[in-house]
Design an enzyme around this catalytic site. Sequence first.
Site, PDB file in Angstrom:
ATOM      1  CE  LYS A  28      49.699  11.550 -18.784  1.00 38.21           C
ATOM      2  NZ  LYS A  28      49.799  10.696 -19.998  1.00 38.21           N
ATOM      3  N   GLY A  29      47.543  10.325 -12.449  1.00 39.76           N
ATOM      4  CA  GLY A  29      47.069   9.375 -11.462  1.00 39.76           C
ATOM      5  C   GLY A  29      46.023   8.463 -12.074  1.00 39.76           C
ATOM      6  CG  PHE A  31      40.196   7.599 -10.473  1.00 44.14           C
ATOM      7  CD1 PHE A  31      39.788   6.652 -11.408  1.00 44.14           C
ATOM      8  CD2 PHE A  31      40.445   7.186  -9.184  1.00 44.14           C
ATOM      9  CE1 PHE A  31      39.624   5.333 -11.048  1.00 44.14           C
ATOM     10  CE2 PHE A  31      40.283   5.866  -8.806  1.00 44.14           C
ATOM     11  CZ  PHE A  31      39.870   4.930  -9.747  1.00 44.14           C
ATOM     12  CB  VAL A  33      45.830  14.120 -15.867  1.00 41.03           C
ATOM     13  CG1 VAL A  33      44.713  14.945 -16.465  1.00 41.03           C
ATOM     14  CG2 VAL A  33      47.152  14.442 -16.530  1.00 41.03           C
ATOM     15  CB  VAL A  34      48.725  17.504 -12.181  1.00 38.00           C
ATOM     16  CG1 VAL A  34      49.101  18.938 -11.826  1.00 38.00           C
ATOM     17  CG2 VAL A  34      48.023  16.843 -11.000  1.00 38.00           C
ATOM     18  CE  LYS A  49      44.207  16.045  -7.659  1.00 38.54           C
ATOM     19  NZ  LYS A  49      44.352  15.939  -6.183  1.00 38.54           N
ATOM     20  CG  ASP A 142      49.734  12.486   3.061  1.00 42.02           C
ATOM     21  OD1 ASP A 142      50.619  11.776   3.573  1.00 42.02           O
ATOM     22  OD2 ASP A 142      49.412  12.407   1.862  1.00 42.02           O
TER      23      ASP A 142
END
Length: 931
Positions: A28-29, A31, A33-34, A49, A142
């Site tokens: 989860k983030g 904005f 969710v996976v 995602k 990254d």
Amino acid sequence: MVMADGPRHLQRGPVRVGFYDIEGTLGKGNFAVVKLGRHRTTKTEVAIKIIDKSQLDAVNLEKIYREVQIMKMLDHPHIIKLYQVMETKSMLYLVTEYAKNGEIFDYLANHGRLNESEARRKFWQILSAVDYCHGRKVVHRDLKAENLLLDNNMNIKIADFGFGNFFKTGELLATWCGSPPYAAPEVFEGQQYEGPQLDIWSMGVVLYVLVCGALPFDGPTLPILRQRVLEGRFRIPYFMSEDCEHLIRRMLVLDPSKRLSIAQIKEHKWMLIEVPVQRPILYPQEQENEPSIGEFNEQVLRLMHSLGIDQQKTVESLQNKSYNHFAAIYFLLVERLKSHRSSFPVEQRLDGRQRRPSTIAEQTVAKAQTVGLPVTLHPPNVRLMRSTLLPQASNVEAFSFPTSSCQAEAAFMEEECVDTPKVNGCLLDPVPPVLVRKGCQSLPSSMMETSIDEGLETEGEAEEDPSQAFEAFQATRSGQRRHTLSEVTNQLVVMPGAGKMFSMSDNPSLESVDSEYDMGSAQRDLNFLEDSPSLKDIMLANQPSPRMTSPFISLRPANPAMQALSSQKREAHNRSPVSFREGRRASDTSLTQGIVAFRQHLQNLARTKGILELNKVQLLYEQMGSNADPTLTSTAPQLQDLSSSCPQEEISQQQESVSSLSASMHPQLSPQQSLETQYLQHRLQKPNLLPKAQSPCPVYCKEPPRSLEQQLQEHRLQQKRLFLQKQSQLQAYFNQMQIAESSYPGPSQQLALPHQETPLTSQQPPSFSLTQALSPVLEPSSEQMQFSSFLSQYPEMQLQPLPSTPGPRAPPPLPSQLQQHQQPPPPPPPPPPQQPGAAPTSLQFSYQTCELPSTTSSVPNYPASCHYPVDGAQQSNLTGADCPRSSGLQDTASSYDPLALSELPGLFDCEMVEAVDPQHNGVVSCLARET
């Protein structure tokens, strides 16, 4: 970034997105969710995602679309594949490949560092994927351990192109982004840079992490980390080979123009030790130009046609790169054909390189007829064979959706907005094949997959096989799970009694597309195979040379006790030692033998998050000002105390608390420990060398063999230590006897003799005390001592009997304690003038000397420099030029014979020594002449 953490919570049916059943949450983030999903037609697990577009600004939304655009361009076996993009008014669904074994970050945290051979294979995969991206003018920016995922076969999959961008040769980029421990120095400095050189630096850090299990640059705060990156200094452990060290140093160069290119890395000596063999590509990748229908997999297209999916629409979607349901089903079927060939609907499994297109079509049509049968023919497999005929109008009414605070999960209500084509059937779930392969179970780090000619497998299956006992033994240890091995080799392995040859390889990139899929859910837990040795370990144990390839290697069931010992040995080998040293290799000396391995892994770290504007770190640090400085200064004394009194494990724990305290004050920074503890301990080694040597805490498991040079250094150190100890004892003795250097006047100073009319006996306290400090040569003594033989070198310095006390009296003791290298005292000042009628008093001089008498009398006349007070009866026997003398006891006095004038220079050239009087248990000090 696709994550595979924790067990998945199965939720069959209620939640759906298009053709996908949602089975769990991967991450989860803010904005997004996976979710873990499974395609209802192909039965393939995917990562979905789900992004809430309404919560994103224009900049972040553009970043998302650019990530989608980049992933559409990339089709590489070591890059996470994008299957489908679904978009509604407020939501965006990205369906990507699911890496079941999670991040290599977690793998290193659980299993420790990789050996160089395995790290080389992983790094070849990373290098090939990055080279593929750079060839298409895409830079990742990254690269880190958190973005390197492991699939079912433990192969690398690069994920998260959120910071990815396009570049042109010769043009510089100016977006300073990335994860701080992996970011290049030009990003911290805010300079423009070339994209490929940025990825080269990050790959150097990744290679260091794979080999060492720790970060080369780390710090409790972002400014400290920035400073260390800009310095470009990192430690090389003793277990790293020189070739690997050379490669890492050539990649981690501060000047971007001097870093190795990808072509140079491929030609490096360390990389050429083991080069993966490029196998023929069974399914060629799409070219830049528009592919024709003949360039797509005909077998998959016919299978889709049998499921009721329009073949023409599928081809158009692939040519236009629409990434809709048609393209997603095609991609998933191709992936299943590659990885899950055992469960792919093909009647006779033949080698793909031997099949003809006509044979493929005939087999596909024949199998497609059986796949399209009604579900009622197989009642026990209703869940596996359920129909996916989806009426678009009744999807929402058929299920009730759970409420959630996360807007991304609430967005599942918009399923009616995602159009799905009509499909008449589905495939079976991937299941283990019926035929049993003979193999050896091993750790996921060295998983291998047997690639056997299909013809050899069919003969002799019904016969009694002695290797079944070995297989049953391994099955009981793994919970009745059988695991194929993910690496294909050019070595032949013959099972005992079976007469079958297995082709195996050390290179995971040579994974055969014809090998069976039998991983299942067993690979979700990476710890269930910890006690079993890898097949590679058994093979190497039977070989006289690591480079030697033997065509016949016998495998026998391993002893469980030996397996446990092998596991402990392997775990101990994978742990990195704590005492790295900067500027030299720790293996150059014998100090590294027997080092206690530390338990510091990446699992103790917080995951690094990519951030923008890394060039503003120093400005941010200056703005924080007083908030950051107290944290940094407060850690120093604590670490100073810990380094000399606490065990190393406690040091690590307390420094972690310091790091967490710093992180709480700076929430936007990335607090990581890793080599930070080692770095601080190394900085404290030099000032705390002596306390560390005296510390009772053991640092080494055993005494290392010492060379002659080391013994000489230790001898010199011991002598210096004894000298310092004696000097400190002497100073303490002086302080105890109230002797201070400041109490001795210089030669130019003179003291006046004040009048003292009161008797001295009334001024003495009950116990001995001095109003003025005495010189080191003469000091009071509370006991009488006999004459010692060490005074025999001064024949004229004889003791006289005391007039008022029977028995002889020894001279007062000297305060010295066997002092070496003692400097001779300065000469005493001349005595001050004294008034004839004044009462004498105690004087203060640097040293008491033996003056020559003015008259030749048998009774010596003591000069005025003496300051021993006596009573009135004894004072009457002395002349006015004599000075009263006191030995600390009333009614006692001592007299000395004078020294000759020729003996005075020798007296001043002497140093103080001490002798022990065994009869009186005392210490007598005197002056010993230097030779």
